[in-house]
Design a protein around this motif. Structure first.
Motif, short mmCIF file in Angstrom:
data_model
loop_
_atom_site.label_atom_id
_atom_site.label_comp_id
_atom_site.label_asym_id
_atom_site.label_seq_id
_atom_site.Cartn_x
_atom_site.Cartn_y
_atom_site.Cartn_z
N UNK A 226 -9.29 -2.55 -3.44
CA UNK A 226 -9.09 -3.47 -4.55
C UNK A 226 -7.64 -3.44 -5.02
N UNK A 227 -7.06 -2.26 -5.07
CA UNK A 227 -5.66 -2.12 -5.47
C UNK A 227 -4.76 -2.86 -4.48
N UNK A 228 -5.10 -2.76 -3.20
CA UNK A 228 -4.36 -3.50 -2.18
C UNK A 228 -4.44 -5.00 -2.46
N UNK A 229 -5.59 -5.49 -2.84
CA UNK A 229 -5.75 -6.91 -3.15
C UNK A 229 -4.92 -7.29 -4.38
N UNK A 230 -4.94 -6.44 -5.42
CA UNK A 230 -4.15 -6.70 -6.62
C UNK A 230 -2.67 -6.87 -6.28
N UNK A 231 -2.20 -6.10 -5.28
CA UNK A 231 -0.79 -6.13 -4.90
C UNK A 231 -0.47 -7.22 -3.88
N UNK A 232 -1.48 -8.03 -3.54
CA UNK A 232 -1.26 -9.10 -2.58
C UNK A 232 -1.39 -8.69 -1.14
N UNK A 233 -2.00 -7.54 -0.88
CA UNK A 233 -2.15 -7.04 0.48
C UNK A 233 -3.29 -7.72 1.23
N UNK A 234 -3.40 -7.41 2.51
CA UNK A 234 -4.41 -8.03 3.37
C UNK A 234 -5.45 -7.03 3.87
N UNK A 235 -5.30 -5.77 3.49
CA UNK A 235 -6.19 -4.73 4.02
C UNK A 235 -7.34 -4.48 3.06
N UNK A 236 -8.12 -5.53 2.82
CA UNK A 236 -9.27 -5.42 1.94
C UNK A 236 -10.35 -6.36 2.47
N UNK B 38 -3.84 2.32 0.22
CA UNK B 38 -3.35 1.72 1.46
C UNK B 38 -1.84 1.59 1.38
N UNK B 39 -1.12 1.96 2.44
CA UNK B 39 0.35 1.96 2.39
C UNK B 39 0.94 0.62 1.93
N UNK B 40 1.87 0.71 0.99
CA UNK B 40 2.58 -0.45 0.46
C UNK B 40 4.04 -0.08 0.33
N UNK B 41 4.92 -0.73 1.07
CA UNK B 41 6.33 -0.34 1.04
C UNK B 41 7.00 -0.75 -0.26
N UNK C 271 -4.61 3.49 8.27
CA UNK C 271 -3.34 2.81 8.06
C UNK C 271 -2.20 3.81 7.90
N UNK C 272 -2.47 4.91 7.21
CA UNK C 272 -1.42 5.90 6.99
C UNK C 272 -0.93 6.47 8.32
N UNK C 273 -1.86 6.83 9.17
CA UNK C 273 -1.48 7.42 10.45
C UNK C 273 -0.71 6.42 11.32
#
Length: 265
Positions: free
Chosen positions: A17-27, A78-81, A109-111
């Motif tokens: 969910x946090x990934x989605x909040x940040x505009x990510x695709x890994x959700x 999930x990694x976010x640069x 994803x981290x690995x």
């Protein structure tokens, strides 16, 4: 025993969910669905996620500038640069970072994505925050626990209820770290919108998750045994804003989250 590599896509997960909040695709759709429900309740959810990420960047950079060279990041997400190790290693390439999360997708994803500088190190642990001894034991394979470590608990503790030992778990982790270590923490709060926060907590409960939004005083309690770095427990975007990573303000009121860093004497 459950398969630790199994990814449950039938229920929302805070990291996705946090990934989605940040505009990510890994959700997954279930994560987006609940995310949209939360945004409909309070539009500050999106700016708070960005403010939290900006706080992590400022606080990590401040710690690295103070000579901290080891970081234990629990509830990595999930990694976010830029990721924590990238921020630290830009200042000190020899920095060593251990990431820990309980969601297999995060570790996958981290690995794949999180690569250390040649002089430093990164490692990944799949474990739950409620297993502090396991985390410390595995982290010790990469970190020197006789030297200071920054314990990073970013947007994690509001998913741990008091009755599940939130305060005690933090202290057990910090007890394993030497003097000169730091506690970096951010936390959601209901101080600015208690009615909306209660609705959000009920939504989480209906999906089998905990949302324990704490007051300013309750967040300060996590730091009771340690020396707070100025400005103390502050609204996320007001913690050392001079270090950069400013986030836009919401018309709906203050960012509903606190951040702070403290030193173990």
């Amino acid at each position: 025993m459950a398969d630790s590599t199994y990814i449950d896509t039938s229920t929302p997960h805070p990291a996705r969910m946090y990934d989605w909040f940040l505009g990510g695709k890994d959700n997954y759709p279930v994560d987006e669905e609940m995310g949209r429900q939360l945004v409909a309740m309070d539009g500050r959810v999106l700016t708070t996620a960005r403010a939290n990420r900006a706080f992590l960047q400022r606080a990590t950079r401040w710690l690295a500038s103070q000579g901290v060279r080891q970081f234990l990041d629990i509830g990595t997400g999930i990694p976010t640069e830029p990721n924590l190790h990238q921020i630290a290693q830009r200042i000190a390439p020899e920095s060593r970072v251990v990431y820990c999360d309980n969601d297999p997708i995060v570790l996958a994803h981290a690995e794949a994505l999180l690569r250390s500088s040649p002089r430093g190190a990164t490692a990944y642990i799949q474990a739950d925050f409620r297993e502090p001894e396991k985390i410390v034991e595995e982290a010790a394979q990469v970190l020197d626990l006789e030297r200071p470590v920054a314990l990073c608990l970013v947007a994690l503790l509001h998913f741990i209820a008091d009755e599940d030992g939130a305060y005690e778990l933090v202290d057990r982790l910090m007890a394993a770290l030497p003097s000169g270590s730091h506690l970096l923490l951010s936390h959601g709060t209901a101080d600015f919108s208690p009615r909306t926060a209660q609705q959000a907590a009920e939504l989480y409960a209906a999906r089998g998750m905990t949302l324990a939004l704490r007051s300013h005083a309750e967040v300060e309690r996590f730091f009771a045994r340690y020396e707070l770095v100025m400005p103390g427990v502050a609204v996320l975007d007001r913690w050392k804003p001079e270090l950069g990573e400013w986030t836009p303000q919401s018309d709906e009121g203050p960012t509903p989250g606190y951040g702070a860093v403290a030193r173990k004497l």
